[in-house]
Write a protein that holds these residues in place. Structure first.
Motif, short mmCIF file in Angstrom:
data_model
loop_
_atom_site.label_atom_id
_atom_site.label_comp_id
_atom_site.label_asym_id
_atom_site.label_seq_id
_atom_site.Cartn_x
_atom_site.Cartn_y
_atom_site.Cartn_z
N GLY A 89 0.88 -1.35 -0.05
CA GLY A 89 0.18 -0.12 -0.07
C GLY A 89 0.88 1.17 -0.01
N PRO A 90 0.22 2.28 -0.31
CA PRO A 90 1.06 3.60 -0.16
C PRO A 90 1.19 4.18 1.10
CG PRO A 90 -1.35 4.12 -0.77
CD PRO A 90 -1.23 2.59 -0.59
N GLY A 91 0.66 3.88 2.15
CA GLY A 91 0.92 4.19 3.38
C GLY A 91 0.36 5.71 3.64
N ARG A 92 1.06 6.29 4.78
CA ARG A 92 0.64 7.73 4.89
C ARG A 92 1.81 8.58 4.93
NH1 ARG A 92 -3.90 7.95 9.39
NH2 ARG A 92 -5.37 6.33 8.64
N ALA A 93 1.67 9.72 4.40
CA ALA A 93 2.76 10.56 4.15
C ALA A 93 3.18 11.19 5.50
CB ALA A 93 2.45 11.89 3.63
N PRO A 94 4.73 11.41 5.84
CA PRO A 94 5.03 12.08 7.10
C PRO A 94 4.23 13.35 7.43
CG PRO A 94 6.83 11.65 5.52
CD PRO A 94 5.57 11.45 4.62
N GLY A 95 3.95 13.51 8.76
CA GLY A 95 3.15 14.47 9.30
C GLY A 95 1.83 14.36 9.26
N ALA A 96 1.21 13.25 8.66
CA ALA A 96 -0.28 13.30 8.65
C ALA A 96 -0.89 13.15 9.98
CB ALA A 96 -0.49 11.87 7.67
N ALA A 97 -2.08 14.02 9.99
CA ALA A 97 -2.37 13.88 11.56
C ALA A 97 -3.33 12.60 11.59
CB ALA A 97 -3.56 15.04 11.59
#
Length: 289
Positions: A280-288
């Motif tokens: 999966g793409p996962g989450r970007a750094p800093g995502a709340a």
């Protein structure tokens, strides 16, 4: 998509041996059945009083609303129930998936998300209850078909708990709710550790030859949950919650308090996933969250 309390009352609730005697369920299996039910109830408390507009709110999974998240869980619970009770019927589900491998998950979520929220909630609740009963009634040593390797009932319950927790995190993030982590995370953490080699394989990478040591601080701050040999060169330590967020790709490692030693373990934290299927793409750094 961004990426799956049972009470046994008397012998009638237990699977039977060939001699007609009640089979003995592994206490750990009974525990995971109970934890799965509790995880579902915890998520239900977040959505049962939502207005219709809340069900239509976006979640961190691109294109998925709160309704899509619950619909996906209902769809997968239903598939698990068919696996446990109707092997031929499950084979038909697999055939449908093979016809549309890139879209069948999203199509299942779309179908459920189109229902009125009250109806979707009722169906999901009823489906969880039916799955609870089927898991408790399943022969403890039997293996049941799945989209990946066949699983025993306890393993299926663990997988359902992991997915319920992960998609519940998407719902919580969408609603701006910070959930209190529980000891149920031990099931998610265990799957994440056991899926290490799969995370490498799904990316076409060779898995490390040596085991890692993973030491996680549980939510209650008690004795660490440990996996792998104590003298392993590659190590991961930190809060169990952070590890579970990482392996379900609900948070970026840069936002988590995980400490890593060794190049192979460091590489794993970049690609870890506890779920089957493509990376999966996962989450970007800093995502709340």
């Amino acid at each position: 998509m961004q990426a799956c309390l049972i009470v046994l009352c008397g012998a009638a609730s237990l699977p039977l041996t060939p001699k007609g005697e009640p089979a003995v369920l592994d206490p750990s299996a009974v525990a995971v059945f109970a934890d799965l039910r509790e995880e579902g109830l915890a998520l239900e408390t977040l959505v049962r009083d939502l207005p219709d507009a809340g069900w239509a709110g976006p979640t961190p999974a691109s294109g998925w609303t709160v309704a899509h998240q619950i619909a996906h869980l209902h769809w997968t619970d239903r598939a698990a129930l068919v696996s446990l009770t109707d092997p031929e019927g499950f084979a038909a589900l697999v055939e449908e998936a093979v016809k549309a491998p890139e879209s069948f998950v999203d199509e299942g979520a779309e179908e459920g998300a189109a229902l009125p929220p009250a109806e979707l909630l009722a169906r999901w609740r009823a489906g969880r209850g039916a799955l609870d009963e089927a898991l408790a009634a399943a022969s403890p040593d039997a293996r049941f078909p799945w989209y990946g390797p066949p699983m025993k009932a306890a393993s299926m319950a663990s997988a359902r708990l992991m997915e319920t927790w992960a998609h519940g995190q998407d719902v919580a993030d969408a609603l701006g709710v910070r959930r209190t982590p529980t000891a149920r995370l031990r099931h998610v953490a265990r799957i994440g550790v056991r899926a290490r080699d799969y995370a490498f394989a799904v990316r076409g990478l060779p898995a490390p030859a040596a085991e890692f040591r993973v030491e996680l601080v549980p939510p209650d701050g008690g004795e660490p949950w440990t996996y792998g040999p104590p003298d392993a060169a590659d190590r991961i330590t930190g809060p169990a919650l952070d590890f579970c967020l990482l392996v379900t790709q609900r948070a970026h490692r840069a936002d988590l308090a995980l400490t890593v030693t060794g190049p192979d373990a460091d590489r794993w934290l970049d690609i870890a996933q506890a779920f089957a299927g493509p990376a999966g793409p996962g989450r970007a750094p800093g995502a709340a969250r």
